[in-house]
Design an enzyme around this catalytic site. Sequence first.
Site, PDB file in Angstrom:
ATOM      1  N   LYS A   9       0.889  -1.168   0.000  1.00  0.00           N
ATOM      2  CA  LYS A   9       0.000   0.000   0.000  1.00  0.00           C
ATOM      3  C   LYS A   9       0.924   1.214   0.000  1.00  0.00           C
ATOM      4  O   LYS A   9       1.381   1.661   1.035  1.00  0.00           O
ATOM      5  CB  LYS A   9      -0.890  -0.026   1.254  1.00  0.00           C
ATOM      6  CG  LYS A   9      -2.217   0.709   1.112  1.00  0.00           C
ATOM      7  CD  LYS A   9      -2.086   2.173   0.757  1.00  0.00           C
ATOM      8  CE  LYS A   9      -1.702   3.061   1.914  1.00  0.00           C
ATOM      9  NZ  LYS A   9      -1.433   4.455   1.514  1.00  0.00           N
ATOM     10  N   SER A  34       5.315   8.285   9.498  1.00  0.00           N
ATOM     11  CA  SER A  34       5.478   9.176  10.644  1.00  0.00           C
ATOM     12  C   SER A  34       5.245   8.413  11.955  1.00  0.00           C
ATOM     13  O   SER A  34       4.597   7.360  11.963  1.00  0.00           O
ATOM     14  CB  SER A  34       4.510  10.355  10.515  1.00  0.00           C
ATOM     15  OG  SER A  34       3.194   9.864  10.375  1.00  0.00           O
ATOM     16  N   CYS A  94      14.032  10.918   6.324  1.00  0.00           N
ATOM     17  CA  CYS A  94      14.024  10.578   7.756  1.00  0.00           C
ATOM     18  C   CYS A  94      15.434  10.631   8.327  1.00  0.00           C
ATOM     19  O   CYS A  94      15.614  10.583   9.532  1.00  0.00           O
ATOM     20  CB  CYS A  94      13.416   9.198   7.975  1.00  0.00           C
ATOM     21  SG  CYS A  94      14.441   7.910   7.296  1.00  0.00           S
ATOM     22  N   GLU A 102      -0.402   7.514  -0.965  1.00  0.00           N
ATOM     23  CA  GLU A 102      -1.369   8.042  -1.940  1.00  0.00           C
ATOM     24  C   GLU A 102      -0.850   9.335  -2.580  1.00  0.00           C
ATOM     25  O   GLU A 102      -1.414   9.817  -3.565  1.00  0.00           O
ATOM     26  CB  GLU A 102      -2.733   8.277  -1.255  1.00  0.00           C
ATOM     27  CG  GLU A 102      -2.754   9.302  -0.134  1.00  0.00           C
ATOM     28  CD  GLU A 102      -2.303   8.747   1.217  1.00  0.00           C
ATOM     29  OE1 GLU A 102      -1.536   7.770   1.260  1.00  0.00           O
ATOM     30  OE2 GLU A 102      -2.725   9.326   2.252  1.00  0.00           O
ATOM     31  N   GLU A 106       9.612  17.085  14.213  1.00  0.00           N
ATOM     32  CA  GLU A 106      10.274  16.779  12.940  1.00  0.00           C
ATOM     33  C   GLU A 106       9.690  17.749  11.913  1.00  0.00           C
ATOM     34  O   GLU A 106       8.502  17.661  11.577  1.00  0.00           O
ATOM     35  CB  GLU A 106       9.967  15.339  12.530  1.00  0.00           C
ATOM     36  CG  GLU A 106      10.573  14.965  11.194  1.00  0.00           C
ATOM     37  CD  GLU A 106      10.186  13.564  10.727  1.00  0.00           C
ATOM     38  OE1 GLU A 106       9.026  13.165  10.895  1.00  0.00           O
ATOM     39  OE2 GLU A 106      11.066  12.876  10.182  1.00  0.00           O
TER      40      GLU A 106
HETATM   41  P1  NAD Z   1       2.563   9.113   6.931  1.00  0.00           P
HETATM   42  O1  NAD Z   1       2.703   8.468   8.254  1.00  0.00           O
HETATM   43  O2  NAD Z   1       1.613  10.237   6.783  1.00  0.00           O
HETATM   44  O3  NAD Z   1       2.094   8.013   5.837  1.00  0.00           O
HETATM   45  C1  NAD Z   1       2.776   6.785   5.685  1.00  0.00           C
HETATM   46  C2  NAD Z   1       1.779   5.737   5.201  1.00  0.00           C
HETATM   47  O4  NAD Z   1       0.778   5.533   6.200  1.00  0.00           O
HETATM   48  C3  NAD Z   1       1.045   6.139   3.922  1.00  0.00           C
HETATM   49  O5  NAD Z   1       0.952   5.004   3.089  1.00  0.00           O
HETATM   50  C4  NAD Z   1      -0.327   6.590   4.427  1.00  0.00           C
HETATM   51  O6  NAD Z   1      -1.358   6.348   3.497  1.00  0.00           O
HETATM   52  C5  NAD Z   1      -0.525   5.735   5.673  1.00  0.00           C
HETATM   53  N1  NAD Z   1      -1.307   6.427   6.707  1.00  0.00           N
HETATM   54  C6  NAD Z   1      -1.304   7.744   6.999  1.00  0.00           C
HETATM   55  N2  NAD Z   1      -2.123   8.003   8.044  1.00  0.00           N
HETATM   56  C7  NAD Z   1      -2.651   6.822   8.424  1.00  0.00           C
HETATM   57  C8  NAD Z   1      -3.571   6.435   9.438  1.00  0.00           C
HETATM   58  N3  NAD Z   1      -4.104   7.332  10.271  1.00  0.00           N
HETATM   59  N4  NAD Z   1      -3.888   5.134   9.540  1.00  0.00           N
HETATM   60  C9  NAD Z   1      -3.349   4.211   8.723  1.00  0.00           C
HETATM   61  N5  NAD Z   1      -2.476   4.527   7.727  1.00  0.00           N
HETATM   62  C10 NAD Z   1      -2.121   5.810   7.577  1.00  0.00           C
HETATM   63  O7  NAD Z   1       4.043   9.514   6.454  1.00  0.00           O
HETATM   64  P2  NAD Z   1       4.463  10.370   5.190  1.00  0.00           P
HETATM   65  O8  NAD Z   1       4.078  11.786   5.412  1.00  0.00           O
HETATM   66  O9  NAD Z   1       4.024   9.705   3.941  1.00  0.00           O
HETATM   67  O10 NAD Z   1       6.049  10.216   5.271  1.00  0.00           O
HETATM   68  C11 NAD Z   1       6.880  11.046   6.033  1.00  0.00           C
HETATM   69  C12 NAD Z   1       7.220  10.423   7.367  1.00  0.00           C
HETATM   70  O11 NAD Z   1       7.829   9.139   7.180  1.00  0.00           O
HETATM   71  C13 NAD Z   1       8.241  11.235   8.150  1.00  0.00           C
HETATM   72  O12 NAD Z   1       7.864  11.261   9.495  1.00  0.00           O
HETATM   73  C14 NAD Z   1       9.529  10.462   7.964  1.00  0.00           C
HETATM   74  O13 NAD Z   1      10.486  10.644   8.978  1.00  0.00           O
HETATM   75  C15 NAD Z   1       9.020   9.070   7.954  1.00  0.00           C
HETATM   76  N6  NAD Z   1       9.971   8.161   7.338  1.00  0.00           N
HETATM   77  C16 NAD Z   1      10.659   7.323   8.150  1.00  0.00           C
HETATM   78  C17 NAD Z   1      11.609   6.484   7.607  1.00  0.00           C
HETATM   79  C18 NAD Z   1      12.382   5.547   8.483  1.00  0.00           C
HETATM   80  O14 NAD Z   1      13.014   4.657   7.953  1.00  0.00           O
HETATM   81  N7  NAD Z   1      12.353   5.687   9.796  1.00  0.00           N
HETATM   82  C19 NAD Z   1      11.856   6.490   6.225  1.00  0.00           C
HETATM   83  C20 NAD Z   1      11.114   7.354   5.421  1.00  0.00           C
HETATM   84  C21 NAD Z   1      10.176   8.189   5.994  1.00  0.00           C
END
Ligand code: NAD
Length: 496
Positions: A172, A225, A280, A175, A382
């Site tokens: 997944k 996140s 990240c 989006e 962050e």
């Molecule tokens: P996000 O958490 O908003 O989304 C990540 C995924 O989760 C997406 O596929 C989204 O559709 C899904 N999602 C979002 N809200 C949800 C919910 N309430 N319930 C279920 N699924 C949900 O993250 P983002 O904005 O796409 O990415 C940025 C974040 O990712 C930053 O915090 C970054 O630090 C982190 N990140 C971490 C790493 C790592 O390895 N630690 C690597 C890349 C990015």
Amino acid sequence: MANIGHFIGGALVSDSLREIPVYNPSTGGVDNTVATASLETVKHAIEKATNAFPAWRDTPPAKRVKVMQNFKLLLDENKDTICELIGQEHGKIGHDALGELTRGIENVEYTLGIAEKLKGEHSNNVGPDIDSWSEFAPVGVVAGITPFNFPAMVPLWMYPIAIACGNCFILKPSEKAPSAPLFIAKLLKEAGLPDGVMNVVNGDHEVVNALLTDDRIKAVSFVGSTNVAEYIYKTAADNGKRCQALGGAKNHAIVMPDADLDNAVEQLIGAAFGSSGERCMALSVAVAIGDDVADRLIDKLSTAMEGLKVGPYHDNSANFGAVISAEHRDAVVAHINSAEEQGAKILIDGRHTKVDGYENGYFVGGTLIDNVTTEMSSYQAEIFGPVLQIVRVSSMEDAMRLVNEHEYGNGTCIFTRDGEAARYFSKNIEVGMVGINIPLPVPVSYHSFGGWKRSVFGDLGAYGPDAVRFYTKRKTITQRWPSNGVREGIKFSFPS
Ligand code: NAD
């Protein structure tokens, strides 16, 4: 304008409960929409993966590797197309997209030795006429949920290893950037992967929840996140699944008085502003030991930042591009505003940056902030934007305390020429990935990636040896073939 659908059982599926706009951050326009899968479509994907599992599990690892070899070649052949898709939906510049894809491909290369990694463990003669061995079996159907900021690399951290280990996979993707992961997944079919082993369902949290609550999904890999990571981990565990959930970060660079400042500045600039700070592992805080170091560092950073170029994704002369959305641009600007309101000094201000010809793009220029303190919300959060904050401290111990007390523990780095200080730092810092004069200490594919504290939920990191363990379950077999038919008789004490 296309509506981006799903890839299930080797076929494109266009079912759409809702359509979510997919923005081009460089222009601010909506080029496509992405479909959100209905519950029936998610179930259909899980069924296809479940049905494909027995045959794929029983396919010899050497044959699975042949598919991965073809896949790697196809990724190489299609680099330009993939980088274009990444740029259109993420906004990162072509050279940066290529860097991401290259690191993703290295994870495919790692799977070419998977037969060696699945060999298991064997002990002869653990007791009279008794041998014992452990085998590593695939867990079944695995789901991967990925963030927007590495549309190609983060999915490639997950499914090549999961599939090479004999699992079936449902991805997944974010989006916000769904095209590159969908395009790449389709290459697996061309590489010879049987239908149903790899599937992509698009959508947002509703699709995620459908995956988390279905009994047929045995394990979940998540990257995103921190608050969502925590939710995913708890929900997956409540539903009896194995889970690894990697979250957000706040990565500090410690600049020691003896550091090669010119080198530190070059490294800091790339690691703070590359990909608009949407990594990240981005270095978002520079901790200077002493005012003299802080002043000299700021002087050199300010000069270097004069040359920073922000631009649309296809301008390879730009250093970094737009941030992901208008909403995110506003959030980054709000963090800069709050730092200013709380007493920090904005030295270089990227809040009003415009790019000629791309006036509606979501651009934030490189921003440098001095006199940041730990009470400020911009320090605690962050920001995920092109913002470098300077914190002034008087000793290395104070700097390390800051890092250790921060809720995140993904990456950190020390700039120094002192081996003893570097060793002390790496031994005592509460962070999962540590750089010594290396600004982005992202482990190579044959190590594993993972932070500490609230940057990760779960025990095993992403890719490398940890992923082989995550995507397999151990079975230990103990066998006796009595010589000369000698029997031991009844024993009531615990076997020892
Ligand atoms: P996000 O958490 O908003 O989304 C990540 C995924 O989760 C997406 O596929 C989204 O559709 C899904 N999602 C979002 N809200 C949800 C919910 N309430 N319930 C279920 N699924 C949900 O993250 P983002 O904005 O796409 O990415 C940025 C974040 O990712 C930053 O915090 C970054 O630090 C982190 N990140 C971490 C790493 C790592 O390895 N630690 C690597 C890349 C990015």
